[in-house]
Design a protein around this motif. Structure first.
Motif, PDB file in Angstrom:
ATOM      1  N   SER A 121       6.555  -0.219   0.304  1.00 33.76           N
ATOM      2  CA  SER A 121       7.662  -0.950   0.935  1.00 33.76           C
ATOM      3  C   SER A 121       7.696  -0.739   2.438  1.00 33.76           C
ATOM      4  N   GLU A 122       7.364   0.455   2.897  1.00 35.03           N
ATOM      5  CA  GLU A 122       7.401   0.732   4.329  1.00 35.03           C
ATOM      6  C   GLU A 122       6.332  -0.070   5.067  1.00 35.03           C
ATOM      7  N   ALA A 123       5.179  -0.242   4.452  1.00 30.78           N
ATOM      8  CA  ALA A 123       4.141  -1.065   5.063  1.00 30.78           C
ATOM      9  C   ALA A 123       4.593  -2.521   5.131  1.00 30.78           C
ATOM     10  N   ALA A 124       5.241  -2.994   4.080  1.00 31.04           N
ATOM     11  CA  ALA A 124       5.726  -4.375   4.057  1.00 31.04           C
ATOM     12  C   ALA A 124       6.788  -4.595   5.124  1.00 31.04           C
ATOM     13  N   ARG A 125       7.529  -3.550   5.456  1.00 33.03           N
ATOM     14  CA  ARG A 125       8.575  -3.670   6.482  1.00 33.03           C
ATOM     15  C   ARG A 125       7.983  -3.983   7.856  1.00 33.03           C
ATOM     16  N   VAL A 171       6.712 -10.106  -0.800  1.00 35.37           N
ATOM     17  CA  VAL A 171       6.272 -10.823   0.392  1.00 35.37           C
ATOM     18  C   VAL A 171       5.701 -12.169  -0.058  1.00 35.37           C
ATOM     19  N   VAL A 172       5.950 -13.217   0.744  1.00 35.80           N
ATOM     20  CA  VAL A 172       5.416 -14.546   0.424  1.00 35.80           C
ATOM     21  C   VAL A 172       4.271 -14.851   1.380  1.00 35.80           C
ATOM     22  N   LEU A 173       3.132 -15.225   0.806  1.00 35.10           N
ATOM     23  CA  LEU A 173       1.918 -15.481   1.583  1.00 35.10           C
ATOM     24  C   LEU A 173       1.497 -16.948   1.452  1.00 35.10           C
ATOM     25  N   GLY A 190      -2.752  -3.824 -11.438  1.00 32.13           N
ATOM     26  CA  GLY A 190      -2.704  -2.668 -10.547  1.00 32.13           C
ATOM     27  C   GLY A 190      -1.732  -2.855  -9.409  1.00 32.13           C
ATOM     28  N   HIS A 191      -1.914  -2.076  -8.356  1.00 31.71           N
ATOM     29  CA  HIS A 191      -1.033  -2.108  -7.194  1.00 31.71           C
ATOM     30  C   HIS A 191      -1.705  -2.840  -6.041  1.00 31.71           C
ATOM     31  N   LEU A 192      -0.901  -3.600  -5.296  1.00 27.47           N
ATOM     32  CA  LEU A 192      -1.413  -4.321  -4.136  1.00 27.47           C
ATOM     33  C   LEU A 192      -1.018  -3.598  -2.859  1.00 27.47           C
ATOM     34  N   SER A 193      -1.943  -3.585  -1.906  1.00 29.81           N
ATOM     35  CA  SER A 193      -1.656  -3.041  -0.570  1.00 29.81           C
ATOM     36  C   SER A 193      -2.195  -4.025   0.456  1.00 29.81           C
TER      37      SER A 193
END
Length: 200
Positions: A121-125, A171-173, A190-193
């Motif tokens: 979440s912090e990266a998305a911020r 997040v919308v891409l 899995g997890h997305l980064s």
């Protein structure tokens, strides 16, 4: 000669009267308030982006010629729609500020809006609309962690929905349909980064 002088004096008086009348008319026009206006929807307060509510917008009147193209008029439903980025109080809300056809049109034909949940979440911020990112997927098996792989490269951020939880941030891409399929498959397993690249 006397008749000529009388005629010349009459001409001067008429000219002076016309000039005075014109000056008075100009003064009236200059002092008259602008009565014509265009009413549009504007941000009711400083907005950070994300899903709008009815309380997030209000109306304001603008002089003709000062209204941005695509400004939304009263009566257009905005509650539940996604504001793609921050907006200042009083800023007109236009079609390209909302997640939808107007916003996607700037990214060319075949572009779709793809919501993905980024694990950090912090990266998305750190993201803002217009940022270009690579999306990586990492998963784990009973044998251990699998190296992360790139599942979407050079995609543009359209909006952050402000939905942050223990499961990450939404997040919308702007992606192609093929990238959207890859992202959905990767997200399920899995997890997305993300990595953030230069704009443009």
């Amino acid at each position: 000669m006397r008749a000529f002088r009388r005629l010349l004096g009459r001409y001067h008086r008429l000219a002076a009267t016309a000039v005075a009348a014109l000056a008075a008319a100009c003064a009236v026009v200059a002092l008259r308030p602008e009565t014509a206006s265009v009413t549009v929807l504007v941000a009711a307060k400083n907005l950070s982006g994300g899903v709008l509510t009815a309380r997030d917008v209000t109306t304001a009147a603008f002089r003709p010629g000062t209204v941005p193209d695509g400004a939304l008029r009263p009566g257009v439903p905005v509650a539940g729609k996604v504001l793609a980025g921050p907006a200042r109080r009083g800023e007109p809300i236009t079609d390209v500020r909302l997640l939808g056809p107007g916003l996607l049109a700037a990214h060319g034909p075949g572009t779709v809006a793809t919501p993905v949940r980024v694990a950090d979440s912090e990266a998305a911020r750190l993201l803002s609309p217009g940022d270009v990112v690579n999306v990586l997927a990492a998963s784990a098996t009973w044998e251990g962690a699998v190296p992360a792989r790139v599942v979407a490269e050079g995609v543009t951020v359209l909006a952050g929905l402000g939905d942050r939880s223990d499961h990450g941030a939404l997040v919308v891409l702007a992606t192609t349909a093929e990238q959207a399929v890859r992202l959905a498959s990767a997200q399920a397993g899995g997890h997305l980064s993300i990595t953030i690249g230069p704009r443009g």
